[in-house]
Design a protein around this motif. Structure first.
Motif, PDB file in Angstrom:
ATOM      1  N   ARG A  24     -32.161  11.480 -12.417  1.00  0.00           N
ATOM      2  CA  ARG A  24     -32.719  12.825 -12.362  1.00  0.00           C
ATOM      3  C   ARG A  24     -33.428  13.089 -11.026  1.00  0.00           C
ATOM      4  NH1 ARG A  24     -34.279  16.269 -16.525  1.00  0.00           N
ATOM      5  NH2 ARG A  24     -34.194  14.604 -18.092  1.00  0.00           N
ATOM      6  N   GLY A  25     -32.685  13.484 -10.011  1.00  0.00           N
ATOM      7  CA  GLY A  25     -33.205  14.003  -8.764  1.00  0.00           C
ATOM      8  C   GLY A  25     -34.452  13.349  -8.218  1.00  0.00           C
ATOM      9  N   ALA A  26     -35.487  14.212  -7.983  1.00  0.00           N
ATOM     10  CA  ALA A  26     -36.724  13.769  -7.349  1.00  0.00           C
ATOM     11  C   ALA A  26     -37.453  12.735  -8.202  1.00  0.00           C
ATOM     12  CB  ALA A  26     -37.625  14.971  -7.078  1.00  0.00           C
ATOM     13  N   ALA A  27     -37.388  12.892  -9.529  1.00  0.00           N
ATOM     14  CA  ALA A  27     -38.063  11.941 -10.415  1.00  0.00           C
ATOM     15  C   ALA A  27     -37.467  10.542 -10.250  1.00  0.00           C
ATOM     16  CB  ALA A  27     -37.944  12.399 -11.864  1.00  0.00           C
ATOM     17  N   TRP A  28     -36.153  10.478 -10.142  1.00  0.00           N
ATOM     18  CA  TRP A  28     -35.496   9.192  -9.942  1.00  0.00           C
ATOM     19  C   TRP A  28     -35.856   8.593  -8.588  1.00  0.00           C
ATOM     20  CZ3 TRP A  28     -33.358   4.996 -11.623  1.00  0.00           C
ATOM     21  CH2 TRP A  28     -32.626   4.201 -10.735  1.00  0.00           C
ATOM     22  N   GLU A  29     -35.842   9.393  -7.533  1.00  0.00           N
ATOM     23  CA  GLU A  29     -36.138   8.893  -6.197  1.00  0.00           C
ATOM     24  C   GLU A  29     -37.555   8.340  -6.120  1.00  0.00           C
ATOM     25  OE1 GLU A  29     -34.073   8.419  -3.751  1.00  0.00           O
ATOM     26  OE2 GLU A  29     -32.414   9.252  -4.930  1.00  0.00           O
ATOM     27  N   ILE A  61     -35.101   1.217 -17.021  1.00  0.00           N
ATOM     28  CA  ILE A  61     -35.331   2.548 -16.461  1.00  0.00           C
ATOM     29  C   ILE A  61     -35.858   3.478 -17.553  1.00  0.00           C
ATOM     30  CG2 ILE A  61     -34.230   4.524 -15.341  1.00  0.00           C
ATOM     31  CD1 ILE A  61     -32.077   2.573 -14.328  1.00  0.00           C
ATOM     32  N   PRO A  62     -37.008   4.111 -17.351  1.00  0.00           N
ATOM     33  CA  PRO A  62     -37.550   5.013 -18.375  1.00  0.00           C
ATOM     34  C   PRO A  62     -36.703   6.280 -18.516  1.00  0.00           C
ATOM     35  CG  PRO A  62     -38.879   5.109 -16.384  1.00  0.00           C
ATOM     36  CD  PRO A  62     -37.895   3.995 -16.181  1.00  0.00           C
ATOM     37  N   LYS A  63     -36.656   6.820 -19.712  1.00  0.00           N
ATOM     38  CA  LYS A  63     -35.804   7.975 -19.997  1.00  0.00           C
ATOM     39  C   LYS A  63     -36.197   9.200 -19.187  1.00  0.00           C
ATOM     40  CE  LYS A  63     -34.656   6.527 -24.714  1.00  0.00           C
ATOM     41  NZ  LYS A  63     -34.743   6.853 -26.157  1.00  0.00           N
ATOM     42  N   GLU A  64     -37.471   9.313 -18.828  1.00  0.00           N
ATOM     43  CA  GLU A  64     -37.925  10.529 -18.138  1.00  0.00           C
ATOM     44  C   GLU A  64     -37.360  10.675 -16.737  1.00  0.00           C
ATOM     45  OE1 GLU A  64     -41.525   7.660 -18.302  1.00  0.00           O
ATOM     46  OE2 GLU A  64     -39.920   8.354 -19.643  1.00  0.00           O
ATOM     47  N   VAL A  65     -36.794   9.614 -16.164  1.00  0.00           N
ATOM     48  CA  VAL A  65     -36.193   9.752 -14.835  1.00  0.00           C
ATOM     49  C   VAL A  65     -34.670   9.871 -14.924  1.00  0.00           C
ATOM     50  CG1 VAL A  65     -38.092   8.491 -13.774  1.00  0.00           C
ATOM     51  CG2 VAL A  65     -35.983   7.269 -14.360  1.00  0.00           C
ATOM     52  N   LEU A  66     -34.153   9.990 -16.167  1.00  0.00           N
ATOM     53  CA  LEU A  66     -32.721  10.161 -16.391  1.00  0.00           C
ATOM     54  C   LEU A  66     -32.458  11.456 -17.132  1.00  0.00           C
ATOM     55  CD1 LEU A  66     -31.833   6.543 -17.618  1.00  0.00           C
ATOM     56  CD2 LEU A  66     -31.512   7.466 -15.305  1.00  0.00           C
ATOM     57  N   THR A  67     -31.274  12.017 -16.935  1.00  0.00           N
ATOM     58  CA  THR A  67     -30.871  13.201 -17.683  1.00  0.00           C
ATOM     59  C   THR A  67     -30.410  12.782 -19.071  1.00  0.00           C
ATOM     60  OG1 THR A  67     -28.579  13.093 -16.926  1.00  0.00           O
ATOM     61  CG2 THR A  67     -30.137  14.310 -15.542  1.00  0.00           C
ATOM     62  N   TYR A  93     -39.327   7.163  -8.657  1.00  0.00           N
ATOM     63  CA  TYR A  93     -39.363   5.933  -9.464  1.00  0.00           C
ATOM     64  C   TYR A  93     -38.738   4.774  -8.697  1.00  0.00           C
ATOM     65  CZ  TYR A  93     -38.078   2.615 -13.122  1.00  0.00           C
ATOM     66  OH  TYR A  93     -37.905   1.470 -13.865  1.00  0.00           O
ATOM     67  N   LYS A  94     -37.611   5.030  -8.024  1.00  0.00           N
ATOM     68  CA  LYS A  94     -36.925   3.975  -7.278  1.00  0.00           C
ATOM     69  C   LYS A  94     -37.805   3.451  -6.143  1.00  0.00           C
ATOM     70  CE  LYS A  94     -33.408   5.046  -4.649  1.00  0.00           C
ATOM     71  NZ  LYS A  94     -32.055   5.392  -4.166  1.00  0.00           N
ATOM     72  N   ARG A  95     -38.525   4.363  -5.475  1.00  0.00           N
ATOM     73  CA  ARG A  95     -39.435   3.925  -4.413  1.00  0.00           C
ATOM     74  C   ARG A  95     -40.565   3.071  -4.976  1.00  0.00           C
ATOM     75  NH1 ARG A  95     -38.585   9.245  -2.555  1.00  0.00           N
ATOM     76  NH2 ARG A  95     -40.532   9.900  -3.555  1.00  0.00           N
ATOM     77  N   GLU A  96     -41.079   3.471  -6.127  1.00  0.00           N
ATOM     78  CA  GLU A  96     -42.187   2.743  -6.759  1.00  0.00           C
ATOM     79  C   GLU A  96     -41.756   1.332  -7.162  1.00  0.00           C
ATOM     80  OE1 GLU A  96     -44.844   2.916 -10.865  1.00  0.00           O
ATOM     81  OE2 GLU A  96     -43.616   4.639 -10.283  1.00  0.00           O
ATOM     82  N   LYS A  97     -40.483   1.187  -7.564  1.00  0.00           N
ATOM     83  CA  LYS A  97     -39.983  -0.094  -8.061  1.00  0.00           C
ATOM     84  C   LYS A  97     -39.099  -0.798  -7.030  1.00  0.00           C
ATOM     85  CE  LYS A  97     -41.974   0.602 -11.992  1.00  0.00           C
ATOM     86  NZ  LYS A  97     -43.166  -0.195 -12.389  1.00  0.00           N
ATOM     87  N   ALA A  98     -39.313  -0.533  -5.767  1.00  0.00           N
ATOM     88  CA  ALA A  98     -38.511  -1.156  -4.704  1.00  0.00           C
ATOM     89  C   ALA A  98     -38.532  -2.676  -4.848  1.00  0.00           C
ATOM     90  CB  ALA A  98     -39.050  -0.751  -3.340  1.00  0.00           C
ATOM     91  N   GLY A  99     -37.345  -3.287  -4.763  1.00  0.00           N
ATOM     92  CA  GLY A  99     -37.226  -4.728  -4.916  1.00  0.00           C
ATOM     93  C   GLY A  99     -36.917  -5.179  -6.323  1.00  0.00           C
ATOM     94  N   LYS A 100     -37.051  -4.270  -7.312  1.00  0.00           N
ATOM     95  CA  LYS A 100     -36.720  -4.576  -8.696  1.00  0.00           C
ATOM     96  C   LYS A 100     -35.264  -4.215  -8.978  1.00  0.00           C
ATOM     97  CE  LYS A 100     -40.636  -5.672 -11.090  1.00  0.00           C
ATOM     98  NZ  LYS A 100     -40.754  -6.698 -12.145  1.00  0.00           N
TER      99      LYS A 100
END
Length: 271
Positions: free
Chosen positions: A92-97, A80-86, A99-106
């Motif tokens: 981190r909110g919308a950034a995490w959501e 998980i890249p640091k920019e999507v975490l606090t 990222y999670k959609r982009e990496k679905a299945g991972k």
């Protein structure tokens, strides 16, 4: 093992995806474990198809399996890249959501989990018997199906997915600790004995001859990340073979009757 308990007409399925394996109709060791937990649990998971959600520990176990058995690094997971975490590691909110959609299945791992995986690699590499078992030529992630004869003269198809097959059967397990109580009870609490005898009989149905030895390479997922090798005793396997046969018979009968209640239900439990 008694000859009437032997599986027959074994077939090997090479390169089968894990999703395809789990969609197969045959009875597996995991299904027998579910039945032994309770008939209701078997009904919930395998008849109603209400599967348990994967936990973080289950996902991490998948990563360990892939790393050790398939010779890959980052096949189904990503850091998980640091920019999507606090700053404290929270999502981190919308950034995490996004990222999670982009990496679905991972499987998404934090950096501390990646470090943990490296400790585990070092621990396995430092265990001479584990290294010897894994270095023998063989095949990984192998599906085998066979027929299990039933007492009425019919047969029930069964299946297993073996982590690694050499002259032995090798299975990986991850556990949270290697305390004495865990070492004593975990193999029976999680029915490793049932899994071992199922794998033995499946391999025998393909190769013939004597049943192979089964080794469990067990890795601790907390400090100090110990690696130990387990092997069931002959008497453990003999008892498990009887329990496996009885469970397969019971699952077939209950599937016909549609009765998934425990024995004695609805009588009360007394304490």
């Amino acid at each position: 093992f008694p000859s009437h308990d032997m599986f027959r007409n074994g077939q090997v399925h090479i390169g089968e995806l894990i999703e395809s394996y789990h969609s197969r109709p045959e009875i597996s060791a995991s299904m027998v474990k579910s039945y032994l937990s309770s008939p209701e649990m078997f009904h919930w998971e395998n008849i109603l198809k209400r599967r348990r959600e994967a936990t973080e520990s289950m996902d991490f176990g998948t990563v360990v399996h892939e790393d050790q058995l398939l010779g890959v690094w980052e096949q189904s997971w990503e850091v998980i890249p640091k920019e999507v975490l606090t700053s404290n590691g929270a999502r981190r909110g919308a950034a995490w959501e996004a990222y999670k959609r982009e990496k679905a299945g991972k499987i998404l791992l934090k950096e501390d989990q990646v470090q943990k995986l490296e400790y585990i690699r070092q621990s396995i590499a430092g265990h001479p018997l584990a290294v010897e078992l894994l270095s023998e030529q063989g095949m990984s992630e192998l599906t085998i199906t066979a027929e299990a004869p039933l007492s009425d003269g019919s047969a029930q198809m069964v299946r297993g997915r073996i982590d690694r097959l050499t002259s032995n059967v090798i299975d990986f397990k991850t556990i949270s600790d290697m305390q004495d109580r865990t070492i004593t009870y975990r193999p029976f609490d999680h029915r490793w004995d049932i899994q071992a005898v199922m794998y033995q009989l499946l391999v025998q149905a393909v190769r013939g001859g004597a049943v192979p030895d089964v080794y469990f390479i067990v890795i601790e997922t907390t400090m100090p990340y110990r690696c130990e090798v387990f092997r069931p005793r002959h008497e453990t396997l003999a008892a498990a073979a009887i329990l496996l046969q009885d469970s397969i018979e019971a699952i077939v009968e209950r599937t016909k009757s549609g009765n998934w209640h425990r024995e004695g239900w609805p009588e009360v439990y007394e304490f």
